[in-house]
Design a protein around this motif. Structure first.
Motif, mmCIF file in Angstrom:
data_model
loop_
_atom_site.group_PDB
_atom_site.id
_atom_site.type_symbol
_atom_site.label_atom_id
_atom_site.label_comp_id
_atom_site.label_asym_id
_atom_site.label_seq_id
_atom_site.Cartn_x
_atom_site.Cartn_y
_atom_site.Cartn_z
ATOM 1 N N ASN A 123 0.826 -1.199 0.000
ATOM 2 C CA ASN A 123 0.000 0.000 0.000
ATOM 3 C C ASN A 123 0.867 1.259 0.000
ATOM 4 N N LEU A 124 0.240 2.382 -0.308
ATOM 5 C CA LEU A 124 0.941 3.661 -0.247
ATOM 6 C C LEU A 124 1.266 3.977 1.212
ATOM 7 N N SER A 125 2.274 4.828 1.413
ATOM 8 C CA SER A 125 2.635 5.202 2.780
ATOM 9 C C SER A 125 3.301 6.574 2.786
ATOM 10 N N GLY A 126 3.605 7.066 3.989
ATOM 11 C CA GLY A 126 4.212 8.402 4.101
ATOM 12 C C GLY A 126 3.115 9.457 4.055
ATOM 13 N N ILE A 127 3.352 10.495 3.252
ATOM 14 C CA ILE A 127 2.335 11.534 3.096
ATOM 15 C C ILE A 127 1.486 11.204 1.870
ATOM 16 N N VAL A 128 0.189 11.109 2.073
ATOM 17 C CA VAL A 128 -0.687 10.724 0.969
ATOM 18 C C VAL A 128 -1.856 11.705 0.874
ATOM 19 N N GLU A 129 -1.984 12.306 -0.299
ATOM 20 C CA GLU A 129 -3.105 13.216 -0.548
ATOM 21 C C GLU A 129 -4.285 12.379 -1.027
ATOM 22 N N VAL A 130 -5.451 12.593 -0.460
ATOM 23 C CA VAL A 130 -6.622 11.805 -0.846
ATOM 24 C C VAL A 130 -7.781 12.733 -1.197
ATOM 25 N N ASP A 131 -8.398 12.468 -2.327
ATOM 26 C CA ASP A 131 -9.572 13.241 -2.731
ATOM 27 C C ASP A 131 -10.414 12.349 -3.634
ATOM 28 N N GLU A 132 -11.566 12.863 -4.054
ATOM 29 C CA GLU A 132 -12.388 12.039 -4.941
ATOM 30 C C GLU A 132 -12.888 12.902 -6.080
ATOM 31 N N SER A 133 -13.144 12.243 -7.207
ATOM 32 C CA SER A 133 -13.511 13.008 -8.393
ATOM 33 C C SER A 133 -14.542 12.246 -9.206
ATOM 34 N N TYR A 134 -15.424 12.988 -9.867
ATOM 35 C CA TYR A 134 -16.354 12.361 -10.806
ATOM 36 C C TYR A 134 -15.677 12.275 -12.153
ATOM 37 N N ILE A 135 -15.838 11.147 -12.794
ATOM 38 C CA ILE A 135 -15.333 11.106 -14.168
ATOM 39 C C ILE A 135 -16.439 10.623 -15.097
ATOM 40 N N GLY A 136 -16.295 10.991 -16.367
ATOM 41 C CA GLY A 136 -17.250 10.558 -17.382
ATOM 42 C C GLY A 136 -18.523 11.377 -17.379
ATOM 43 N N GLY A 137 -19.413 10.962 -18.268
ATOM 44 C CA GLY A 137 -20.694 11.641 -18.381
ATOM 45 C C GLY A 137 -20.585 12.966 -19.107
ATOM 46 N N GLU A 138 -21.700 13.459 -19.576
ATOM 47 C CA GLU A 138 -21.799 14.796 -20.159
ATOM 48 C C GLU A 138 -20.951 15.002 -21.411
ATOM 49 N N LYS A 139 -20.414 13.928 -21.949
ATOM 50 C CA LYS A 139 -19.656 14.089 -23.198
ATOM 51 C C LYS A 139 -20.614 13.906 -24.373
ATOM 52 N N ALA A 140 -20.544 14.807 -25.312
ATOM 53 C CA ALA A 140 -21.448 14.735 -26.464
ATOM 54 C C ALA A 140 -21.326 13.382 -27.146
ATOM 55 N N GLY A 141 -22.439 12.764 -27.436
ATOM 56 C CA GLY A 141 -22.435 11.511 -28.182
ATOM 57 C C GLY A 141 -22.015 10.300 -27.383
ATOM 58 N N LYS A 142 -21.783 10.458 -26.103
ATOM 59 C CA LYS A 142 -21.329 9.309 -25.324
ATOM 60 C C LYS A 142 -22.376 8.892 -24.288
ATOM 61 N N ARG A 143 -23.614 9.237 -24.541
ATOM 62 C CA ARG A 143 -24.606 8.986 -23.510
ATOM 63 C C ARG A 143 -25.339 7.663 -23.653
ATOM 64 N N GLY A 144 -25.049 6.930 -24.706
ATOM 65 C CA GLY A 144 -25.823 5.721 -24.991
ATOM 66 C C GLY A 144 -25.668 4.658 -23.913
ATOM 67 N N THR A 171 -7.110 7.792 -25.427
ATOM 68 C CA THR A 171 -6.805 6.433 -25.862
ATOM 69 C C THR A 171 -8.079 5.617 -26.074
ATOM 70 N N HIS A 172 -9.071 5.823 -25.247
ATOM 71 C CA HIS A 172 -10.260 4.949 -25.310
ATOM 72 C C HIS A 172 -11.520 5.662 -25.789
ATOM 73 N N GLN A 173 -11.376 6.863 -26.298
ATOM 74 C CA GLN A 173 -12.500 7.632 -26.831
ATOM 75 C C GLN A 173 -13.666 7.730 -25.836
ATOM 76 N N GLY A 174 -13.360 7.642 -24.563
ATOM 77 C CA GLY A 174 -14.409 7.760 -23.550
ATOM 78 C C GLY A 174 -15.344 6.571 -23.502
ATOM 79 N N ALA A 175 -15.066 5.541 -24.314
ATOM 80 C CA ALA A 175 -15.994 4.413 -24.420
ATOM 81 C C ALA A 175 -15.688 3.339 -23.384
ATOM 82 N N VAL A 176 -15.769 3.691 -22.123
ATOM 83 C CA VAL A 176 -15.479 2.739 -21.053
ATOM 84 C C VAL A 176 -16.737 2.580 -20.208
ATOM 85 N N SER A 177 -17.209 1.339 -20.070
ATOM 86 C CA SER A 177 -18.439 1.148 -19.297
ATOM 87 C C SER A 177 -18.122 1.096 -17.809
#
Ligand SMILES: [Zn+2]
Length: 314
Positions: free
Chosen positions: A128-149, A248-254
Motif C-alpha cells: 500500500n501507499l505510505s508516508g504523506i498521501v493526498e486523498v480526494d475524490e472526483s467524478y469522471i465521465g458523463g456529459e460528453k457529447a455523443g457518449k450517452r448511450g 486512448t479509449h474515446q471515452g468508451a469505457v463502461s
C-alpha cells in the motif's frame, strides 16, 4: 535479475519463436528453477510448444497452465507482440488499435486479451501507499457529447490517493467508489494506504474518522466539496486520467469495466519514470504468470457472447 529487451530490434531478435516465448515465461514463473512436484527432480525437458516433462518421473506440465494464458489457441509470439506494443506506448492502446497493428482479425480477440492483461497490471501482494498521501475524490465521465448511450460512461465517482515524496508525486491508487459517504471513502483509504501514514484531505466530513483508525489526518483545505475542486496532486492525476480515457479509449469505457481501466492507468502512471519501456513489458509478463487464469465469465457477463468468444477468438 531483470532481464528484458530494451529496443524493438532486441525484442524481435529474441521472441521470434514459440520456444523463446515459452522459455521466457518459464524463467519468470520459476525464477529459482522448476522443481517437480512429484519427485523433486529439477531437470525438465520441453515437449512440443507448450509442455515440459520431468526427466525422472515423466510428469508433464505446461508453462501457461494456471496463468492468464491458459487455454489460449493463439501463439505466444502474438501475445508477446501485443504486450510489447501495449507497454511500449506511453498511453497504451485501444482494442481497435491493437487489432489493426497486430492483424488480429477480430476486435473481440483484442478486447478480450486487453481485459485479461489489465487483470495482470496489479501485482499480487503489492504494498500500500505510505508516508504523506493526498486523498480526494472526483467524478469522471458523463456529459460528453455523443457518449450517452447504453453502456457508455455516466458519472462515476473515484477515490484518488497520491503519495507525496518531497513535493513530488509518487505512486498512486485509484478506485471506483459507490458514493462520497464516510463508509466508502474510509474503506477506499484503508484499501490503498498503510496505517500510520499522513492523510491530507479537504474538510469533507466523510474523512473525519481516519484519525481514529490509525492514520494521521491533516485537513489541508478548509472547503469541502465532494467530487469537485480537488487538492493539487489529486487534481493533476484526475486530469491525466480523464485525458487518457478520452484520448486512448474515446471515452468508451463502461462502468462495469472501469475498475480495470483504472488499474491500467495506475500501472502506467506508477512506472512513468522507467528508463526502458521494456521494464513494463517484463513486469506485466511477470504478473501474468503469477495470477490465476481469468475465466471469460469474469470479463463478459452475457453467456451466448462468452461461447462465441471462446469458440472463435481466444
Ligand atoms: Zn518428476
Amino acid at each position: 535479475m531483470e532481464d528484458y529487451p530494451k529496443t524493438l530490434l532486441e525484442f524481435e531478435a529474441r521472441f521470434s519463436t514459440e520456444e523463446a516465448c515459452r522459455d521466457y515465461l518459464f524463467q519468470l514463473r520459476w525464477p529459482d528453477g522448476f522443481i517437480c512436484p512429484r519427485c523433486r527432480n529439477k531437470k525438465t525437458w520441453p515437449i512440443g510448444n507448450k509442455l515440459f516433462h520431468c526427466t525422472q518421473c515423466n510428469y508433464k506440465f505446461s508453462v501457461i497452465a494456471g496463468t492468464i494464458f491458459q487455454d489460449t489457441h493463439k501463439p505466444l509470439t502474438l501475445w508477446f507482440r501485443m504486450i510489447w506494443w501495449l507497454t511500449g506506448q506511453k498511453n497504451g492502446a485501444s482494442a481497435l488499435g491493437l487489432k489493426r497493428i497486430l492483424g488480429l482479425g477480430s476486435y473481440r480477440t483484442a478486447w478480450t486479451w486487453l481485459h485479461k492483461l489489465r487483470r495482470a497490471m496489479v501485482r499480487p501482494g503489492r504494498e500500500n501507499l505510505s508516508g504523506i498521501v493526498e486523498v480526494d475524490e472526483s467524478y469522471i465521465g458523463g456529459e460528453k457529447a455523443g457518449k450517452r448511450g447504453r453502456g457508455a460512461l455516466g458519472k462515476a465517482l473515484i477515490s484518488i490517493a497520491v503519495e507525496i515524496n518531497e513535493d513530488r508525486i509518487g505512486r498512486i491508487r485509484l478506485q471506483r467508489i459507490p458514493d462520497a459517504s464516510s463508509v466508502s471513502l474510509v474503506a477506499a483509504v484503508q484499501n490503498a494506504v498503510s496505517p500510520g501514514s499522513i492523510i491530507q484531505t479537504d474538510k469533507w466530513k466523510g474523512y473525519s474518522k481516519l484519525q481514529s483508525l490509525g492514520y494521521l489526518h491533516e485537513i489541508v483545505r478548509s472547503d469541502s466539496d465532494p467530487g469537485d475542486n480537488l487538492l493539487p496532486s489529486c487534481h493533476r492525476v484526475a486530469s491525466l486520467l480523464k485525458r487518457w480515457l478520452i484520448g486512448t479509449h474515446q471515452g468508451a469505457v463502461s462502468h462495469e469495466h472501469l475498475d480495470y481501466y483504472l488499474d491500467e492507468f495506475t500501472f502506467r502512471f506508477n512506472r512513468r519514470t522507467s528508463t526502458h519501456r521494456g521494464k513494463l513489458f517484463y513486469r506485466l509478463l511477470q504478473n501474468a504468470v503469477q495470477i490465476d487464469p481469468i475465466p471469460l465469465n469474469k470479463i463478459v457477463k452475457n453467456v451466448r457472447y462468452q461461447r462465441r468468444i471462446k469458440a472463435h477468438y481466444m
